[in-house]
Design a protein around this motif. Structure first.
Motif, PDB file in Angstrom:
ATOM      1  N   ILE A 111       0.877  -1.167   0.000  1.00  0.00           N
ATOM      2  CA  ILE A 111       0.000   0.000   0.000  1.00  0.00           C
ATOM      3  C   ILE A 111       0.916   1.219   0.000  1.00  0.00           C
ATOM      4  O   ILE A 111       1.288   1.740   1.037  1.00  0.00           O
ATOM      5  CB  ILE A 111      -0.904  -0.012   1.241  1.00  0.00           C
ATOM      6  CG1 ILE A 111      -1.444  -1.422   1.471  1.00  0.00           C
ATOM      7  CG2 ILE A 111      -2.027   0.961   1.115  1.00  0.00           C
ATOM      8  CD1 ILE A 111      -1.787  -1.673   2.909  1.00  0.00           C
ATOM      9  N   SER A 112       1.283   1.645  -1.207  1.00  0.00           N
ATOM     10  CA  SER A 112       2.351   2.629  -1.313  1.00  0.00           C
ATOM     11  C   SER A 112       1.922   4.063  -1.010  1.00  0.00           C
ATOM     12  O   SER A 112       2.711   4.877  -0.597  1.00  0.00           O
ATOM     13  CB  SER A 112       2.940   2.572  -2.718  1.00  0.00           C
ATOM     14  OG  SER A 112       1.884   2.747  -3.636  1.00  0.00           O
ATOM     15  N   SER A 113       0.650   4.363  -1.249  1.00  0.00           N
ATOM     16  CA  SER A 113       0.257   5.766  -1.152  1.00  0.00           C
ATOM     17  C   SER A 113      -0.012   6.246   0.268  1.00  0.00           C
ATOM     18  O   SER A 113      -0.526   7.326   0.464  1.00  0.00           O
ATOM     19  CB  SER A 113      -0.986   5.997  -1.990  1.00  0.00           C
ATOM     20  OG  SER A 113      -2.083   5.431  -1.340  1.00  0.00           O
ATOM     21  N   MET A 114       0.318   5.398   1.242  1.00  0.00           N
ATOM     22  CA  MET A 114       0.061   5.783   2.625  1.00  0.00           C
ATOM     23  C   MET A 114       0.897   6.989   3.035  1.00  0.00           C
ATOM     24  O   MET A 114       0.458   7.857   3.750  1.00  0.00           O
ATOM     25  CB  MET A 114       0.370   4.635   3.563  1.00  0.00           C
ATOM     26  CG  MET A 114      -0.515   3.460   3.353  1.00  0.00           C
ATOM     27  SD  MET A 114      -2.196   3.899   3.689  1.00  0.00           S
ATOM     28  CE  MET A 114      -2.990   2.393   3.256  1.00  0.00           C
ATOM     29  N   GLU A 159      -9.413  47.842   7.169  1.00  0.00           N
ATOM     30  CA  GLU A 159     -10.523  46.887   7.074  1.00  0.00           C
ATOM     31  C   GLU A 159     -10.157  45.681   6.186  1.00  0.00           C
ATOM     32  O   GLU A 159     -10.701  44.596   6.336  1.00  0.00           O
ATOM     33  CB  GLU A 159     -11.801  47.572   6.573  1.00  0.00           C
ATOM     34  CG  GLU A 159     -11.812  47.980   5.117  1.00  0.00           C
ATOM     35  CD  GLU A 159     -11.159  49.338   4.877  1.00  0.00           C
ATOM     36  OE1 GLU A 159     -10.670  49.946   5.859  1.00  0.00           O
ATOM     37  OE2 GLU A 159     -11.117  49.775   3.729  1.00  0.00           O
ATOM     38  N   GLN A 160      -9.196  45.897   5.253  1.00  0.00           N
ATOM     39  CA  GLN A 160      -8.794  44.784   4.372  1.00  0.00           C
ATOM     40  C   GLN A 160      -7.928  43.754   5.108  1.00  0.00           C
ATOM     41  O   GLN A 160      -7.825  42.611   4.681  1.00  0.00           O
ATOM     42  CB  GLN A 160      -8.008  45.333   3.180  1.00  0.00           C
ATOM     43  CG  GLN A 160      -8.921  45.967   2.144  1.00  0.00           C
ATOM     44  CD  GLN A 160      -8.199  46.239   0.833  1.00  0.00           C
ATOM     45  OE1 GLN A 160      -7.001  45.993   0.715  1.00  0.00           O
ATOM     46  NE2 GLN A 160      -8.923  46.775  -0.120  1.00  0.00           N
ATOM     47  N   THR A 179      -8.349  42.210   7.848  1.00  0.00           N
ATOM     48  CA  THR A 179      -9.119  41.078   8.399  1.00  0.00           C
ATOM     49  C   THR A 179      -9.224  39.951   7.387  1.00  0.00           C
ATOM     50  O   THR A 179      -9.013  38.783   7.714  1.00  0.00           O
ATOM     51  CB  THR A 179     -10.550  41.546   8.780  1.00  0.00           C
ATOM     52  OG1 THR A 179     -10.458  42.820   9.360  1.00  0.00           O
ATOM     53  CG2 THR A 179     -11.214  40.575   9.706  1.00  0.00           C
ATOM     54  N   TYR A 180      -9.532  40.337   6.158  1.00  0.00           N
ATOM     55  CA  TYR A 180      -9.681  39.323   5.118  1.00  0.00           C
ATOM     56  C   TYR A 180      -8.374  38.570   4.883  1.00  0.00           C
ATOM     57  O   TYR A 180      -8.327  37.350   4.837  1.00  0.00           O
ATOM     58  CB  TYR A 180     -10.170  39.973   3.824  1.00  0.00           C
ATOM     59  CG  TYR A 180     -10.162  39.021   2.666  1.00  0.00           C
ATOM     60  CD1 TYR A 180     -11.121  37.996   2.597  1.00  0.00           C
ATOM     61  CD2 TYR A 180      -9.182  39.088   1.688  1.00  0.00           C
ATOM     62  CE1 TYR A 180     -11.094  37.093   1.549  1.00  0.00           C
ATOM     63  CE2 TYR A 180      -9.156  38.182   0.649  1.00  0.00           C
ATOM     64  CZ  TYR A 180     -10.116  37.196   0.576  1.00  0.00           C
ATOM     65  OH  TYR A 180     -10.087  36.304  -0.446  1.00  0.00           O
ATOM     66  N   TYR A 181      -7.269  39.355   4.764  1.00  0.00           N
ATOM     67  CA  TYR A 181      -5.967  38.724   4.518  1.00  0.00           C
ATOM     68  C   TYR A 181      -5.564  37.805   5.670  1.00  0.00           C
ATOM     69  O   TYR A 181      -5.091  36.688   5.449  1.00  0.00           O
ATOM     70  CB  TYR A 181      -4.888  39.807   4.315  1.00  0.00           C
ATOM     71  CG  TYR A 181      -4.955  40.494   2.973  1.00  0.00           C
ATOM     72  CD1 TYR A 181      -4.874  39.745   1.802  1.00  0.00           C
ATOM     73  CD2 TYR A 181      -5.083  41.878   2.879  1.00  0.00           C
ATOM     74  CE1 TYR A 181      -4.931  40.366   0.562  1.00  0.00           C
ATOM     75  CE2 TYR A 181      -5.140  42.509   1.654  1.00  0.00           C
ATOM     76  CZ  TYR A 181      -5.073  41.739   0.488  1.00  0.00           C
ATOM     77  OH  TYR A 181      -5.126  42.349  -0.716  1.00  0.00           O
ATOM     78  N   LEU A 237      -7.467  36.371   7.794  1.00  0.00           N
ATOM     79  CA  LEU A 237      -8.372  35.214   7.828  1.00  0.00           C
ATOM     80  C   LEU A 237      -7.949  34.158   6.801  1.00  0.00           C
ATOM     81  O   LEU A 237      -7.854  32.963   7.102  1.00  0.00           O
ATOM     82  CB  LEU A 237      -9.796  35.692   7.531  1.00  0.00           C
ATOM     83  CG  LEU A 237     -10.912  34.794   8.048  1.00  0.00           C
ATOM     84  CD1 LEU A 237     -10.987  34.849   9.557  1.00  0.00           C
ATOM     85  CD2 LEU A 237     -12.258  35.230   7.463  1.00  0.00           C
ATOM     86  N   ARG A 277      -3.745  14.435   9.227  1.00  0.00           N
ATOM     87  CA  ARG A 277      -4.395  13.290   8.581  1.00  0.00           C
ATOM     88  C   ARG A 277      -3.361  12.285   8.097  1.00  0.00           C
ATOM     89  O   ARG A 277      -3.504  11.080   8.283  1.00  0.00           O
ATOM     90  CB  ARG A 277      -5.233  13.759   7.388  1.00  0.00           C
ATOM     91  CG  ARG A 277      -6.565  14.359   7.754  1.00  0.00           C
ATOM     92  CD  ARG A 277      -7.531  13.323   8.274  1.00  0.00           C
ATOM     93  NE  ARG A 277      -7.825  12.289   7.294  1.00  0.00           N
ATOM     94  CZ  ARG A 277      -8.831  12.319   6.442  1.00  0.00           C
ATOM     95  NH1 ARG A 277      -9.637  13.347   6.442  1.00  0.00           N
ATOM     96  NH2 ARG A 277      -9.030  11.347   5.589  1.00  0.00           N
ATOM     97  N   THR A 278      -2.290  12.791   7.488  1.00  0.00           N
ATOM     98  CA  THR A 278      -1.253  11.912   6.948  1.00  0.00           C
ATOM     99  C   THR A 278      -0.591  11.137   8.070  1.00  0.00           C
ATOM    100  O   THR A 278      -0.395   9.938   7.994  1.00  0.00           O
ATOM    101  CB  THR A 278      -0.188  12.729   6.192  1.00  0.00           C
ATOM    102  OG1 THR A 278      -0.872  13.613   5.341  1.00  0.00           O
ATOM    103  CG2 THR A 278       0.729  11.846   5.404  1.00  0.00           C
ATOM    104  N   VAL A 330      -2.792   8.361   9.511  1.00  0.00           N
ATOM    105  CA  VAL A 330      -2.896   7.151   8.694  1.00  0.00           C
ATOM    106  C   VAL A 330      -1.625   6.315   8.768  1.00  0.00           C
ATOM    107  O   VAL A 330      -1.662   5.108   8.886  1.00  0.00           O
ATOM    108  CB  VAL A 330      -3.205   7.534   7.226  1.00  0.00           C
ATOM    109  CG1 VAL A 330      -3.102   6.324   6.320  1.00  0.00           C
ATOM    110  CG2 VAL A 330      -4.579   8.133   7.136  1.00  0.00           C
ATOM    111  N   LYS A 383      -1.676   2.538  14.802  1.00  0.00           N
ATOM    112  CA  LYS A 383      -1.951   1.112  14.622  1.00  0.00           C
ATOM    113  C   LYS A 383      -3.246   0.781  15.350  1.00  0.00           C
ATOM    114  O   LYS A 383      -3.419   1.151  16.507  1.00  0.00           O
ATOM    115  CB  LYS A 383      -0.801   0.280  15.201  1.00  0.00           C
ATOM    116  CG  LYS A 383       0.366   0.183  14.258  1.00  0.00           C
ATOM    117  CD  LYS A 383       1.110  -1.108  14.470  1.00  0.00           C
ATOM    118  CE  LYS A 383       2.023  -1.415  13.313  1.00  0.00           C
ATOM    119  NZ  LYS A 383       2.613  -2.731  13.387  1.00  0.00           N
ATOM    120  N   PRO A 384      -4.156   0.097  14.688  1.00  0.00           N
ATOM    121  CA  PRO A 384      -5.423  -0.185  15.349  1.00  0.00           C
ATOM    122  C   PRO A 384      -5.247  -1.189  16.489  1.00  0.00           C
ATOM    123  O   PRO A 384      -4.388  -2.067  16.438  1.00  0.00           O
ATOM    124  CB  PRO A 384      -6.273  -0.787  14.234  1.00  0.00           C
ATOM    125  CG  PRO A 384      -5.300  -1.304  13.250  1.00  0.00           C
ATOM    126  CD  PRO A 384      -4.092  -0.459  13.340  1.00  0.00           C
TER     127      PRO A 384
END
Lengths: 139, 378
Positions: free
Chosen positions: A10-13, A47-48, A50-52, A54, A69-70, A73, A77-78
């Motif tokens: 399972i190479s893409s792990m 005021e700009q 805040t957007y940047y 964020l 996440r990586t 996985v 180990k379960p």
């Protein structure tokens, strides 16, 4: 046709190059966005900022999540559940009942250890899992 | 927070806003990308879920193999390393007979199962020469569980790799849809490893356990391969109790046993009823250990033993009653849970009630406890 274990791994792990490239691009974009945010703070258009800010924060959060996440996985180990099993012994002579942990070699209706009260041989009359404590129902 | 949202809205909604325009373009672009690549994104998401499951299954499968090798070494004390033999066992397969012309298929299946059983028994004796009969049966069961885990792993891996290779959503979907059900079976099989290694009674053993409660203290004789029977008086009747021979893990040959007992009684015709007790799969919402009574041959498997029992009972034209002890799939081969252990007493009462209500004094009643008798003697 025989498939060897080698070519079926399972190479893409692990993290792929594509994922890494995406992370780098998002990282650069987020960094740039944060820099723009701080620039805007000190400019005449606060005021700009805040957007940047964020956008930058969301970008870095996304990177963090991807790493998380990586890692989850590849390294987690379960657990393989192991259960507690008890053996119930009864004395046929004095009817004394005893419960102890299961030992390898125990089976139902096996003549087991001597009774602690009358010294007759106790018989295994039951083997089952120890009852798990009841989970509190979610409100 | 509201202030921030308002500010963002103000910036984005502002006329001639460069940021708003960029965002608009990005949004349109992502919509176009999604239009063309939605299925691919869906396939990738599903593939990732299959991948995570595959990892888990691999760990469980490796553990099953490790425990099997360890037990063979520990109990069987072989002179050489049993690893290649265990690996060979894990790759074993049985080719089912052709079913296009179904006449005689039962005989073919029976012969195939017998060959497989005898060969496996001999192989286990060869790789674990010091194991007792009970231990050898438990090793056979453990190897069976490891074999099942190996097969599950290979099947999931097949669909995963095929899906990855083709990126075809329909191939990936096939495995993704049934993944929760497969995982339930895999987790049940992984729980069996502990039971088979230690020779603990399992959920499937409720049938033999009920019968052994009636059989206790009475002489039993072999009536078929790994199958015993005892003649026990009860309320003016005679109960012929039949179960697999314990305490090693075995399901015996109840079909052969019932056929032999009913065949021997062909002239005298003393047997007036057959009662079968077996574990049965429960539906979601049904409590574990619920007892249900019905009619027919309560026995699972490929169908050979069921066929033999039905044929033998039909030849005598006697009623066949069934008692099912309900359990979840995760309980069947896992160590016996307390609810099921207690349910055997309720099932025993059902047997007694059926005997007293539906037969006359002087009658003979055949009571068969079906299932794996691991950890249950007679």
């Amino acid at each position: 046709m025989l498939m060897t274990e080698q070519n079926t791994q399972i190479s893409s792990m692990s993290m792929s190059w594509t994922t890494l490239a995406v992370i780098v691009v998002i990282g650069i974009f987020s960094l740039f966005s944060l820099w723009m945010g701080f620039q805007a703070l000190s400019s005449d258009k606060p005021e700009q900022s805040t957007y940047y800010l964020l956008t930058g924060t969301v970008g870095f959060s996304a990177i963090g999540y991807m790493f998380f996440r990586t890692k989850a996985v590849t390294t987690r180990k379960p657990d393989i559940p192991k259960v507690d099993v008890v053996t119930i012994l009864e004395c046929p002579a004095c009817e004394l009942k005893r419960v102890r942990d299961f030992k390898r070699g125990d089976y139902i209706y096996k003549d087991d250890e001597p009774c602690t009260r009358c010294e007759a041989n106790m018989v295994i009359t039951g083997i089952h899992r120890r009852a798990e404590p009841e989970k509190k129902p979610k409100k | 927070m509201i202030n921030v949202i308002l500010q963002v809205a103000q910036v984005l909604g502002g006329e001639n806003s460069d940021i708003g325009m960029i965002l608009q373009t990005l949004f349109s672009l992502s919509f176009i990308i999604y239009l063309f690549y939605a299925q691919r994104i869906q396939a990738m998401t599903m593939l990732r879920q299959v991948e995570v499951t595959l990892r888990k299954v691999k760990t469980i499968k490796d553990e099953g193999r490790r425990v099997a090798i360890e037990m063979v070494k520990e109990v069987g004390k072989p002179e050489r390393d049993p690893t290649p033999d265990v690996d060979r066992f894990l790759e074993q397969f049985v080719i089912s007979p052709v079913s296009m012309d179904p006449a005689g298929i039962m005989g073919k299946l029976d012969q195939l199962i017998n060959v497989s059983d005898y060969t496996n028994e001999a192989e286990v004796k060869a790789i674990a020469p010091q194991a007792t009969e009970t231990e050898a049966h438990n090793i056979e069961n453990l190897l069976g569980a490891a074999h099942a885990l190996n097969y599950y792993y290979k099947a999931i891996r097949h669909f995963y790799l095929l899906g990855k290779k083709t990126m075809n959503v329909y191939i990936i979907m096939q495995i993704h849809m049934i993944l929760p059900l497969i995982m339930k079976e895999i987790e049940a099989t992984s729980a069996a490893i502990q039971a088979f290694r230690n020779g603990m009674p399992i959920g499937d053993g409720v049938g033999p356990l009920v019968v052994s409660k009636l059989m206790r203290g009475h002489e039993s004789v072999d009536v078929a391969r790994e199958t015993v029977a005892a003649w026990v008086p009860y309320e003016g009747r005679t109960l012929i109790l039949l179960k697999a021979k314990g305490p090693g893990g075995s399901v015996g040959k109840p079909g052969d046993g019932v056929a032999k007992i009913l065949g021997d009684d062909k002239k005298e015709k003393k047997i007036k009823a057959v009662i079968m007790i077996d574990a049965a799969g429960k539906l979601e919402g049904e409590p574990v250990g619920e007892i249900a009574e019905g009619f027919g041959a309560a026995i699972g498997g490929v169908g050979v033993e069921k066929y033999k029992i039905e044929e033998a009972v039909k030849a005598r034209n006697i009623p066949m009653y069934a008692i099912a002890i309900k359990q979840d799939i995760s309980h069947v081969i896992a160590p016996l849970v307390e609810e099921l252990y207690k349910a055997t007493d309720t099932a025993l009462e059902s047997v007694k009630r059926i005997v007293t209500e539906r037969t006359q004094e002087g009658d003979y009643v055949l009571v068969a406890g079906i299932g794996n008798t691991m950890g249950i003697a007679q």
